[in-house]
Design a protein around this motif. Structure first.
Motif, PDB file in Angstrom:
ATOM      1  N   SER A  18       0.806  -1.210   0.000  1.00  0.00           N
ATOM      2  CA  SER A  18       0.000   0.000   0.000  1.00  0.00           C
ATOM      3  C   SER A  18       0.849   1.274   0.000  1.00  0.00           C
ATOM      4  O   SER A  18       0.531   2.248  -0.666  1.00  0.00           O
ATOM      5  N   HIS A  19       1.940   1.271   0.755  1.00  0.00           N
ATOM      6  CA  HIS A  19       2.729   2.488   0.891  1.00  0.00           C
ATOM      7  C   HIS A  19       4.166   2.332   0.406  1.00  0.00           C
ATOM      8  O   HIS A  19       5.044   3.084   0.812  1.00  0.00           O
ATOM      9  N   GLY A  20       4.423   1.349  -0.451  1.00  0.00           N
ATOM     10  CA  GLY A  20       5.762   1.215  -1.031  1.00  0.00           C
ATOM     11  C   GLY A  20       5.895   2.143  -2.229  1.00  0.00           C
ATOM     12  O   GLY A  20       4.981   2.914  -2.533  1.00  0.00           O
ATOM     13  N   PRO A  21       7.012   2.060  -2.947  1.00  0.00           N
ATOM     14  CA  PRO A  21       7.213   2.948  -4.099  1.00  0.00           C
ATOM     15  C   PRO A  21       6.198   2.720  -5.213  1.00  0.00           C
ATOM     16  O   PRO A  21       5.750   3.668  -5.855  1.00  0.00           O
ATOM     17  N   ALA A  22       5.830   1.469  -5.452  1.00  0.00           N
ATOM     18  CA  ALA A  22       4.939   1.192  -6.577  1.00  0.00           C
ATOM     19  C   ALA A  22       4.255  -0.146  -6.396  1.00  0.00           C
ATOM     20  O   ALA A  22       4.678  -0.984  -5.600  1.00  0.00           O
ATOM     21  N   GLY A 122      -0.688   1.195   5.987  1.00  0.00           N
ATOM     22  CA  GLY A 122      -1.851   0.915   5.145  1.00  0.00           C
ATOM     23  C   GLY A 122      -2.125  -0.556   4.946  1.00  0.00           C
ATOM     24  O   GLY A 122      -2.732  -0.971   3.969  1.00  0.00           O
ATOM     25  N   GLY A 123      -1.614  -1.371   5.879  1.00  0.00           N
ATOM     26  CA  GLY A 123      -1.852  -2.808   5.742  1.00  0.00           C
ATOM     27  C   GLY A 123      -0.829  -3.494   4.852  1.00  0.00           C
ATOM     28  O   GLY A 123      -0.893  -4.692   4.628  1.00  0.00           O
ATOM     29  N   GLY A 124       0.121  -2.707   4.341  1.00  0.00           N
ATOM     30  CA  GLY A 124       1.194  -3.303   3.538  1.00  0.00           C
ATOM     31  C   GLY A 124       0.646  -4.104   2.387  1.00  0.00           C
ATOM     32  O   GLY A 124      -0.149  -3.623   1.583  1.00  0.00           O
ATOM     33  N   ARG A 125       1.042  -5.361   2.329  1.00  0.00           N
ATOM     34  CA  ARG A 125       0.652  -6.237   1.224  1.00  0.00           C
ATOM     35  C   ARG A 125      -0.822  -6.619   1.317  1.00  0.00           C
ATOM     36  O   ARG A 125      -1.445  -6.924   0.301  1.00  0.00           O
ATOM     37  N   ALA A 128      -6.351  -3.538   0.479  1.00  0.00           N
ATOM     38  CA  ALA A 128      -7.225  -3.653  -0.697  1.00  0.00           C
ATOM     39  C   ALA A 128      -6.641  -2.879  -1.884  1.00  0.00           C
ATOM     40  O   ALA A 128      -7.041  -3.091  -3.024  1.00  0.00           O
ATOM     41  N   ARG A 129      -5.684  -2.014  -1.598  1.00  0.00           N
ATOM     42  CA  ARG A 129      -5.024  -1.292  -2.691  1.00  0.00           C
ATOM     43  C   ARG A 129      -4.383  -2.271  -3.680  1.00  0.00           C
ATOM     44  O   ARG A 129      -4.240  -1.981  -4.860  1.00  0.00           O
ATOM     45  N   LEU A 130      -4.009  -3.444  -3.199  1.00  0.00           N
ATOM     46  CA  LEU A 130      -3.351  -4.432  -4.060  1.00  0.00           C
ATOM     47  C   LEU A 130      -4.302  -5.067  -5.064  1.00  0.00           C
ATOM     48  O   LEU A 130      -3.902  -5.908  -5.876  1.00  0.00           O
ATOM     49  N   THR A 131      -5.592  -4.673  -5.000  1.00  0.00           N
ATOM     50  CA  THR A 131      -6.481  -5.162  -6.052  1.00  0.00           C
ATOM     51  C   THR A 131      -6.285  -4.351  -7.336  1.00  0.00           C
ATOM     52  O   THR A 131      -6.684  -4.794  -8.410  1.00  0.00           O
ATOM     53  N   ALA A 132      -5.653  -3.189  -7.234  1.00  0.00           N
ATOM     54  CA  ALA A 132      -5.472  -2.339  -8.423  1.00  0.00           C
ATOM     55  C   ALA A 132      -4.682  -3.039  -9.536  1.00  0.00           C
ATOM     56  O   ALA A 132      -5.115  -3.055 -10.694  1.00  0.00           O
ATOM     57  N   PRO A 133      -3.544  -3.650  -9.222  1.00  0.00           N
ATOM     58  CA  PRO A 133      -2.809  -4.325 -10.310  1.00  0.00           C
ATOM     59  C   PRO A 133      -3.603  -5.477 -10.937  1.00  0.00           C
ATOM     60  O   PRO A 133      -3.440  -5.773 -12.123  1.00  0.00           O
ATOM     61  N   ALA A 134      -4.464  -6.095 -10.138  1.00  0.00           N
ATOM     62  CA  ALA A 134      -5.287  -7.184 -10.682  1.00  0.00           C
ATOM     63  C   ALA A 134      -6.381  -6.610 -11.584  1.00  0.00           C
ATOM     64  O   ALA A 134      -6.727  -7.192 -12.612  1.00  0.00           O
ATOM     65  N   VAL A 135      -6.911  -5.447 -11.193  1.00  0.00           N
ATOM     66  CA  VAL A 135      -7.913  -4.784 -12.035  1.00  0.00           C
ATOM     67  C   VAL A 135      -7.281  -4.382 -13.371  1.00  0.00           C
ATOM     68  O   VAL A 135      -7.879  -4.544 -14.435  1.00  0.00           O
ATOM     69  N   ALA A 136      -6.042  -3.929 -13.323  1.00  0.00           N
ATOM     70  CA  ALA A 136      -5.343  -3.552 -14.558  1.00  0.00           C
ATOM     71  C   ALA A 136      -5.159  -4.770 -15.459  1.00  0.00           C
ATOM     72  O   ALA A 136      -5.435  -4.733 -16.661  1.00  0.00           O
ATOM     73  N   ALA A 137      -4.739  -5.873 -14.872  1.00  0.00           N
ATOM     74  CA  ALA A 137      -4.565  -7.104 -15.660  1.00  0.00           C
ATOM     75  C   ALA A 137      -5.916  -7.606 -16.163  1.00  0.00           C
ATOM     76  O   ALA A 137      -6.038  -8.075 -17.299  1.00  0.00           O
ATOM     77  N   GLY A 138      -6.923  -7.469 -15.313  1.00  0.00           N
ATOM     78  CA  GLY A 138      -8.256  -7.915 -15.693  1.00  0.00           C
ATOM     79  C   GLY A 138      -8.784  -7.166 -16.907  1.00  0.00           C
ATOM     80  O   GLY A 138      -9.506  -7.736 -17.745  1.00  0.00           O
TER      81      GLY A 138
END
Lengths: 360, 360, 360, 360
Positions: A18-22, A122-125, A128-138
């Motif tokens: 959630s709060h890493g560089p990218a 922000g909960g790190g890994r 829910a922010r980590l759903t963004a890359p999956a939405v992009a792939a989707g």
């Protein structure tokens, strides 16, 4: 470990916190020759992104995606497609207060116990922010499914807290002034009132999302274990906060009789769709019907009993920026994961049929 | 294709059809040094096998398992364990009548469309009989989980048709004269009356099975995608006739508030278990609570509208030997699949922790 | 498709093309708690990077790596580690001339035929440049292997064209003024003369690289098919331009007698190492000895007979910037891939032993 | 662990030990509709089986294969094909003498160290006998490759000990009175004399096997890591006793110039085949050329220095029944493994091309 890749022939590997560089994803197995640019991906990211209404987290993230590889002269090449999203609005200090204790219902506790180390920002890994890359792939899968098969994958919010919303039409779901993906625009004012009251109360609520895939041909799914329904259940239950998954009649089928549940067939097609478009783990050609239960957000302002990292009793109040109902932004997420599963199975099935075809 | 293997480190590959020469499974990845014989496996096969009461199919199968490999001088060697079950009581002629048309709600249709060829004898590969090799493999996982971690995996029938059955105690589930795995022996007569009536009517009904794993340590599960709840959802939705899967509060969590759903923590432990023992896809140390919905059997005597293989309208009545409610035999099946997932994740997690341990 | 991921528990997925915006890799499954920064990775990238001497391609790439995820407060968290390298010095116009015909011995032809589309810029995905993200990931594995097991993975150039180089010592391999990773500094002037002559001639030559892993404990490798030697052969043969792989005595073992080849054992250890540290696919505790054959570069200035994309006869001369012997930069690449395989097998074996331990 | 499955879409899982009740394999992913019976599989098993001449082990095994599943009315159904071979001639007592010490060059040592338990009877799981189930599965792949693509996979013995055998023709390889798969019948008497002398001496020797696949279309192989050459190297190095693998020019390419190695192209095709039919990990359409080095048998009568299970110095002489050169029976094994890899890649490539086709 190494559980961050989905799929067999169309694989998606995501990374980031959630709060890493990218954050980002690598798609491996996208067929070559499809026109693809950021413009095909950004719309779904925008539908999911925070800060779009007062009913969701106020974190400001543009979630601009950059295609790093796999596209040459505007077309996919068949090589891995890397998608990058830089994190921008990080207020890590918000988490100082809670870094040493666990939020009831949150992955704080299990991540620390499992890994012996935890990124509390922000909960790190686990964010829910980590759903963004999956939405992009989707979005890539969605485009391919539509162009190649005419498959359309759409979702909507069918319940929020106690408020059930009957499906009216698809236009309403995406209509202006509908921050909920609710399938009936007339219900929106009432839902906004409910959410405003909830937000002020400092509590949170759950939701139900329905996702429908139309146009899926008969034959997708690889029994016995890589069944289409099994793989859909896996990705859906894997979405943050999901506690239940139904296909077709779902739990209602417990009280159905065989004469009611079994979808009769005629030369014109099936007479009902209790199966939700899947029999024996294989698509029937009818709409794929999926419904998921989303639990209430665990990060709430109201005080809760908990323990700190040393195991001492304490109470916790989570301030900072959080969605009072993560279900509000879950519709594009559900669509994305269903699309990823369908694309993988489309490729797996084609390998079989083509291979079989000329031997028969 | 090639969807008949489950797991990453503890893998199970099954083979066979309802009326072929034999069915079986190959377990790869069982740790060495565990005492193992057919006597450890047969009891769960006996709990699942047909013909044990008038309420299930009268097909006579002893389901005797033979260990073909992987055990030397009574101990596992760490090499593949092959388990073989010969089919005995096959009445393929029963299927002559229905070989050319499709049973509503059955995989008949999708298998033929997918593979272009179909083994109509007892549903071929799609038969619930194919859960037997998984139950046999599950018994090996169950034993290892119990011996190594004290994990106990148990299930029961919590609803059959409209009849909800409150959990009374585990003893009743396995008691003499309880053909249903019902958790309250006092309810059995009423259930038998219901089933007798149902059977005579020629119709079928659905059921709900609950499966509980006690003693699972905190930390099992591999986010983001190989989460423990995701993998449980996959195998459970993959069981024949299952249309829904819940973890913990499941669909009930939609209407819960965050203050109600999030399980508060104290130095003595959690104060509730809405999470069903899993947070962020990782086990919390509480009981793992899983509930599944089983649809009514599709093979029923009552006439249904359908089409034949040429696509012409017809009606079908399925005689021969079938379970009026497949849920009655589903309890040991649910236990087996949950055990397989837990064992695989136990090994995956240990690789991580051990590996990490000395670096930290 | 989807062939861009290596490993089972420690997985590496790479992406990118020679002349795209960026290349990189995602490591999934790195244990938590290891100190890690770019400074641990950059040195191996620098050993591999172009432009370090007149004997290699003059393309100028700093190959600066950026860690995008998986590290918090300087330590690995157990979540995916994404490594990004931006491409800088791209002279795509160099490839205009050859974009329409195929270089003999190059993947030009097969990529176009397979994918129906091709990125001609620097060989696109098939470029040796794509070994950089693997070298970056390998540095992470190397560090973990060393810290946790004291395993040291080192390689050297043992032959270039007709020039065989006897191993003298490890110091020479990394010595100042040794652009070849040659294990005998005294041979360097002669090799430079040979390479200067070769470069001027416009031709190219092959090479042999030896890679040695010391300190590997007995027991790594998962027969029957994920044997340690099998997985080493896979990654080594997968390196650009590699045409042969040997373990231990390799092809020499054809002419050995059993009495010569079989390494005798004493209480003090083995008396020889024809096995190359692997028996039955499992490490013996001796040094792992691997040797690979690298073919001559296919991009050369001298004219060759070929066909164009329409299939017409033509000749091709490849100018632009190329290594006259890709073997010169292959030593760190060989070390990286061997490290990746060892790390994956370390984790797989630990899962087994730990799991088995308490049952025995 | 769980290393006993090969392949991605066409998977083969084997089980069994040299002296257990049975050995076998499960093929998952064979396309439906292919005619298949035991008669298609038995011939390759017979070519591999022991006791066919005085030059191989005298163990008497009929190696009769039984198809347990996946075939209905003589045709494959697309479901798993289980192949069973019962062990018959087991003289476990032969191993009593060596059960407590390790054969130099044998997997005795590593298996015991890895698993903490070992089945000494005939090498248990590490026995070359375990190639039989793979040969059976390979016969299925071979048939499909031939029927669908006209691919022919053949091998021969190109060297035994110091005796190099030039390829004369394919007829000689399979000729009556040629127990060696030697490609020149005229050389057989000389080879028999050599082998008789060797056998009497109690020593053993190595061998080289060449395997050729003709008719493979251009395009098979999934870079970057699941390259066709990489996967071939993996399975070939995984065959018992193999210590080296070459594709095309192999190690000879080290001393070739680019002008010599790179296969020039004309409208009529390639002018040479140093690539061995693979460029960039993808098939070129030329013959696939593979060559492997097989070490001398480790079980020999001559005394060797070794240690016992307690680590004490001792000597060992291995009597009982063993092949003085395992290479003699290795030709059908090499063919089988190459066929398995080609079949898997045929399916993987077809998924890609078909999928891509209509998008382009």
């Amino acid at each position: 470990m190494s559980g961050s890749t989905l799929g067999t022939l169309f694989t998606v590997t995501t990374f980031g916190e959630s709060h890493g560089p990218a954050i980002g994803s690598v798609i491996d197995g996208c067929p070559p020759g499809m026109l693809l640019s950021e413009a095909d991906i950004q719309p779904d990211l925008d539908r999911r992104k925070p800060g779009t209404s007062r009913h969701v987290t106020q974190r400001r993230e543009e979630d601009k995606v950059e295609i790093l590889s796999g596209v040459y002269e505007g077309k996919t090449t068949g090589t891995p497609i890397a998608l990058l999203i830089r994190n921008e609005d990080q207020r890590s200090k918000d988490y100082a207060k809670i870094a040493n204790s666990f939020r009831p219902g949150h992955a704080d506790y299990t991540y620390l116990k499992k890994y012996g180390i935890r990124d509390p920002r922000g909960g790190g890994r686990s964010s829910a922010r980590l759903t963004a890359p999956a939405v992009a792939a989707g979005a890539v899968a969605k485009k391919w499914l539509k162009e190649k098969y005419g498959v359309v994958v759409r979702g909507y919010l069918s319940q929020i807290g106690p408020n059930k919303i009957e499906f009216k039409n698809w236009e309403d779901v995406e209509a202006e002034g509908n921050p909920f993906f609710a399938p009936d625009l007339a219900r929106v004012p009432e839902l906004e009132t409910y959410m405003d009251k909830l937000r002020k109360s400092g509590d949170s609520c759950g939701a139900r999302i329905n996702v429908v895939a139309s146009g899926v041909p008969v034959g997708w799914g690889e029994p016995l274990y890589d069944r289409l329904d099994a793989d859909i259940a896996k990705v859906m239950m894997g979405i943050n906060a999901v506690k239940g998954v139904e296909i077709g009649a779902g739990f209602h089928s417990i009280e159905q009789m065989g004469t009611e549940h079994g979808d009769e067939m005629t030369p014109e097609g099936f007479l009902s769709n209790n199966a939700g478009g899947i029999l024996g783990g294989i698509s029937t050609g009818q709409d794929i019907l999926v419904s998921i239960a989303i639990k209430p957000t665990s990060s709430i302002r109201l005080p809760r009993k908990t323990i700190d990292v040393e195991g001492n009793a304490t109470t916790i109040e989570t301030h900072g920026r959080h969605d009072p109902c993560v279900g509000i932004r879950a519709t594009p997420i559900g669509e994305a994961f269903l699309s990823l599963v369908l694309m993988d199975h489309a490729l797996r099935h084609r390998a079989l049929t083509l291979a079989g075809a000329t031997v028969r």
